[in-house]
Design an enzyme around this catalytic site. Structure first.
Site, PDB file in Angstrom:
ATOM      1  CG  HIS A 169      76.548  90.630  43.729  1.00  0.00           C
ATOM      2  ND1 HIS A 169      76.939  91.574  42.818  1.00  0.00           N
ATOM      3  CD2 HIS A 169      76.603  91.218  44.940  1.00  0.00           C
ATOM      4  CE1 HIS A 169      77.219  92.704  43.461  1.00  0.00           C
ATOM      5  NE2 HIS A 169      77.013  92.515  44.750  1.00  0.00           N
ATOM      6  CB  CYS A 170      81.314  88.216  46.210  1.00  0.00           C
ATOM      7  SG  CYS A 170      82.143  88.084  47.800  1.00  0.00           S
ATOM      8  CG  MET A 171      77.816  89.513  51.033  1.00  0.00           C
ATOM      9  SD  MET A 171      76.751  89.514  52.465  1.00  0.00           S
ATOM     10  CE  MET A 171      77.426  90.827  53.429  1.00  0.00           C
ATOM     11  CB  THR A 174      80.927  95.582  46.805  1.00  0.00           C
ATOM     12  OG1 THR A 174      82.235  95.989  46.414  1.00  0.00           O
ATOM     13  CG2 THR A 174      80.784  95.747  48.287  1.00  0.00           C
TER      14      THR A 174
END
Ligand SMILES: [Zn+2]
Ligand SMILES: [Zn+2]
Length: 375
Positions: A169-171, A174
């Site tokens: 999950h890429c912060m 998002t």
């Protein structure tokens, strides 16, 4: 072998947002009602890509047009800079807009509803056999989505759903990166690295000129050049290291999650032989029941066992394959890949295994059991 648990579709109407832990949640459902500040990192990412452009234009106009009087180089640099920016923004858009990997995904179809295609009615479930996959096996059923969990699928707690071949999950985006968006993500990283390297080289070259011809340049242009050189170098190094890491992952057919989680291997272990000490581990063993030495064995084995590595050519073909019927179709795929990275090949549910991995897993299972003897 226990019987497969059928996926049932009950036609029960529940008020929106009233999911209880036991109520069925469609696996393709995404958390959509996020607060506005959740998207700030994404805006920040877009801002970082666009922020150097005023300085780039100033440097190009002052350096190439006014000092060197070369419209050709000015135009050439402008085209290269904006082509790379465009490519980065297109693949970023694909990563953000496209569903990363709905569990009911079928190649060639847009997002379909599990309720229409894969779900069984209660009558069908009672009358006929269940799905062919045994979803009661560990890792094949998501207790949070209450839905099948195919191979390499993982549940993202931030998005509240399962994603096919979840990378991470890429912060900053998002969003999860999975089976359908991973090639676009790599494309985005490569585009940003090329853009940063290009800007840095352009800025350093004009900065050297400014130092050697300080009488022919104004006071502010070198400041823009300095800013571009610093930002370009930092981005080239930081994002470039991510590019190198992801090229390694593609070459060895691993996801980020698989690479950083050694204990995922435990799910793939064959049935453990009886322990000489009488202390039997679960089948498959759980991470929290392993001793320090058993954990060390798993971590060491994780460095050697690549479950899905079937040779670098085929590994790359799974992510960036350019299969197509005929030359024209193949060129279309190539252009699509160049534009935005495209999507991974296959249905995202099944993957060929490395034939050598089975023996290595069997050895690990034996080593884990033998380790209990010394307790
Ligand atoms: Zn799930
Ligand atoms: Zn996520």
């Amino acid at each position: 072998m226990s019987r497969a648990r059928p996926y049932l579709s009950f036609e029960l109407q529940e008020p929106a947002g009233s999911h209880s832990p036991t109520s069925p949640i469609p696996p393709h459902e995404t958390v959509t009602n996020r607060p506005w500040y959740h998207y700030l990192p994404l805006l920040f990412t877009v801002g970082l890509i666009l922020s150097p452009h005023p300085s780039i234009l100033i440097v190009l106009v002052r350096y190439h047009l006014q000092i060197l009087e070369s419209p050709l180089y000015f135009g050439l640099n402008l085209i290269i800079t904006y082509t790379l920016t465009f490519l980065a923004l297109v693949s970023l858009l694909v990563c953000v807009v496209r569903d990363p990997g709905p569990v009911d995904y079928k190649p060639g179809e847009e997002d379909s509803s599990l309720g229409d295609e894969n779900a069984m009615s209660l009558t069908e479930a009672l009358m006929g056999p269940g799905p062919t996959d045994d979803y009661s096996e560990p890792g094949k059923w998501c207790n949070k989505c209450w839905a099948p969990k195919p191979e390499r699928t993982h549940h993202c707690s931030t998005c509240g759903r399962c994603v096919l071949k979840l990378d991470h999950h890429c912060m900053w985006l998002t969003k999860c990166l999975g089976h359908r968006t991973y090639p676009s993500f790599v494309h985005f990283l490569i585009s940003v690295t090329l853009l940063a390297t290009y800007i840095a080289s352009l800025a350093i070259k004009s900065l050297i000129f400014a130092f050697t011809h300080y009488e022919s340049i104004d006071e502010t242009t070198p400041l823009h050049e300095l800013f571009l050189a610093a930002e370009g170098l930092i981005f080239a190094m930081v994002v470039g290291s991510f590019v190198a890491y992801h090229l390694y992952l593609v070459t060895t057919n691993q996801t980020t999650l698989e690479h950083i989680s050694p204990y995922l291997l435990l799910r793939y272990l064959p049935a453990l032989p009886p322990s000489p000490s009488g202390q039997q581990l679960s089948n498959p063993p759980q991470e929290d029941e392993l001793t320090y030495y058993q954990r060390r064995l798993v971590r060491r084995a994780h460095g050697r066992i690549r479950l899905y590595d079937i040779g670098w050519r085929q590994n790359w073909a799974q992510v960036f394959g350019i299969d197509g019927l005929g030359k024209a179709a193949r060129w279309k795929v190539i252009l699509y890949r160049l534009l935005c990275g495209g999507s991974s090949k296959g249905d995202g549910r099944t993957y060929p295994r490395n034939p050598r991995a089975e023996d290595m897993l069997a050895n690990l299972a034996t080593d884990l059991v033998m380790e209990t003897k010394d307790l």
